[in-house]
Design an enzyme around this catalytic site. Structure first.
Site, PDB file in Angstrom:
ATOM      1  N   GLU A 180       0.824  -1.209   0.000  1.00 28.32           N
ATOM      2  CA  GLU A 180       0.000   0.000   0.000  1.00 28.32           C
ATOM      3  C   GLU A 180       0.860   1.263   0.000  1.00 28.32           C
ATOM      4  OE1 GLU A 180      -2.715  -1.059  -1.021  1.00 28.32           O
ATOM      5  OE2 GLU A 180      -4.155  -0.468   0.528  1.00 28.32           O
ATOM      6  N   THR A 220      -7.221   8.218  -6.275  1.00 27.15           N
ATOM      7  CA  THR A 220      -7.284   8.171  -4.828  1.00 27.15           C
ATOM      8  C   THR A 220      -6.619   9.409  -4.222  1.00 27.15           C
ATOM      9  OG1 THR A 220      -7.217   5.779  -4.876  1.00 27.15           O
ATOM     10  CG2 THR A 220      -6.685   6.815  -2.796  1.00 27.15           C
TER      11      THR A 220
END
Lengths: 319, 319
Positions: free
Chosen positions: B132, B185
């Site tokens: 991530e 995002t």
């Protein structure tokens, strides 16, 4: 007329603002608490005939929380007779342990009993909140709801009012220490900021969510890891003499967590056993030993039950 | 060498930022998801030999999340042989359904299996988070943790990392609708304010605490009352075409609640039954029917299990 004419109700003190659960989570104590006695009266309206255990509270039902709460219920039901109340305060005001809430809850419960229970205990919350409105200027539920319902109670929302009783999913003992110093709730609330840093808010709700999981999954370790308040405690701690030392002493003595009860100045600590809660009490008392500050201290289980009838009127009273 | 040499692992898509649970609560889906295949190799280090189901992803293990995760594990254990990986993407990137997290979780789970399970699944979270970090610049756990562990997972804290798996205390079905529009995002995150109004924060954590109680007490009504996001959804909704109409359609069709999945553009809705979740899917598709926007839609139970082995290497592969 004598004592045995009255229905007598006890409602307990409560801890609100449970660390990360500011404004939404409270729990009941087993003691201390207040008694409200109620009976029907030929005098119309609500009257307060006695107040014991405290001086300086008004007998005017418009100005005393028990009168306000009783009037709200009487008005809602259009009660055709008078209600006479007596208040036995078992705890000081301004302690941060929900003193006015205990009186309000006891009044609501007692009047409801007197009238034959037209309302469920949960439905009484909204009436008891009217006492809080008079006492603090804001109709909070996070003390009156656990005082009425017992155990832990979540206030999810005020609009609409949404009360979530959690009961006592896990055995917990609470040590409360009330340093006898004056602290106005309104002052404690006035230093609240209008905005909160996003990252602190996220950590706070992460802790609260975990606290709920810990309570409901009976995970003492998780409860302990979650009992933090990053937002309010740092801003309010200075108002309470020796707070940081007392909290540290509680944690060192094995408390799961500790914090400011309500708006203070009382300090609460949660423990997994009664023995531990006693040790925590001793540790905190040690901190204040040479300070010259007097303390009221309580060690109590978090009880399943909140407000309750302690004495029904004797049969001949109805005759 | 052939396909049967590999240990093959599937890790599912996930919904993070579950309404009031922004940044702290996520849950797994049953599908879609990604596969990572892993086997030992004579080539030192980590190599990626195949990527299917997507174009444009790097084969450089420093730049692909599966390589990054595998290298972290290999380095932690000082693994004396090479690891060869293949990636089968079963979902698009940028969907808001934890695409990079599914790859990272699958890689962590596959490499751990290949090495004889030196780590528990929970211990793999910290390695998958490194994927991530590469994918989004921030080592979030709220997608990788449910992708690895299944069910609902709470991220109480990052410092120290504290992951609280809740499992699936109550049967829930999720409808996910992914409108095929591009949404970065980083853009969705960049509009996040640094401060939040105190009253909104209090309502948000009241809802989150109640959501936890609803999940753990199996109270669908309480879950439904709690699935609100007063802070992020209002700021982000405009990024997703027809979001408000889609959410309203989901609620009208009987969903318990609905919101933006992760940073969007996917929309999720939770329902108490599979039939209801299908009706919710139909209702949302209706909203987009004449919009010209294509959709990927999924209806899945929230599963107990997250990442899992879908094929062990055949015995002769070890010979």
């Amino acid at each position: 007329m004598n004592e045995s004419d009255y229905i007598k109700v006890f409602a307990p003190a409560t801890v609100a603002n449970v660390c990360c659960g500011f404004d939404v989570l409270g729990f009941a104590l087993d003691q201390p608490g207040d008694e409200v006695w109620a009976r029907k009266s030929d005098t119309p309206g609500v009257t307060i005939s006695a107040i014991e255990g405290i001086s300086g509270l008004s007998f005017n039902p418009e100005e005393n929380v028990i009168g306000v709460v009783a009037q709200k219920i009487a008005t809602a039901l259009d009660v055709p007779f008078g209600i006479e109340l007596q208040l036995r305060k078992g705890m000081p005001v301004g302690s941060g342990l929900g003193s006015s809430a205990a009186s309000s809850a006891a009044a609501a419960y007692a009047v409801n009993e007197l009238l034959g229970k037209p309302f469920t205990t949960e439905e009484l919350v909204v009436f008891a909140m009217e006492g809080e409105r008079v006492a603090s200027g804001s109709a909070h539920a996070d003390n009156v709801a656990p005082s009425l319902l017992g155990g832990f109670v979540l206030v999810r929302s005020y609009d609409p009012l949404d009360i979530v009783p959690l009961g006592v999913p896990v055995e917990l003992y609470c040590t409360c220490v009330h340093p006898l110093v004056e602290l106005k709730t309104s002052l404690a609330r006035s230093i609240l900021k209008k905005e909160v840093p996003m990252q602190k808010a996220i950590r706070q709700w992460g802790n609260l969510a975990a606290l709920m999981a810990g309570l409901l999954k009976r995970d003492y370790n998780l409860i302990s890891r979650s009992l933090h308040d990053e937002i309010f405690e740092p801003e309010r701690a200075f108002l309470i003499p020796l707070f940081k030392q007392a909290k540290q002493a509680a944690l060192d003595a094995g408390a799961l967590g500790a914090g400011i009860s309500g708006s203070g100045p009382s300090i609460f600590a949660l423990s997994a056993t009664e023995e531990r809660a006693q040790q925590v009490k001793n540790a905190i008392e040690q901190v204040y030993a040479s300070s010259g500050i007097e303390l009221n201290t309580y060690v109590t289980q978090v009880p399943e039950q909140g407000a309750r009838v302690i004495q029904q009127p004797s049969l001949h009273a109805h005759a």
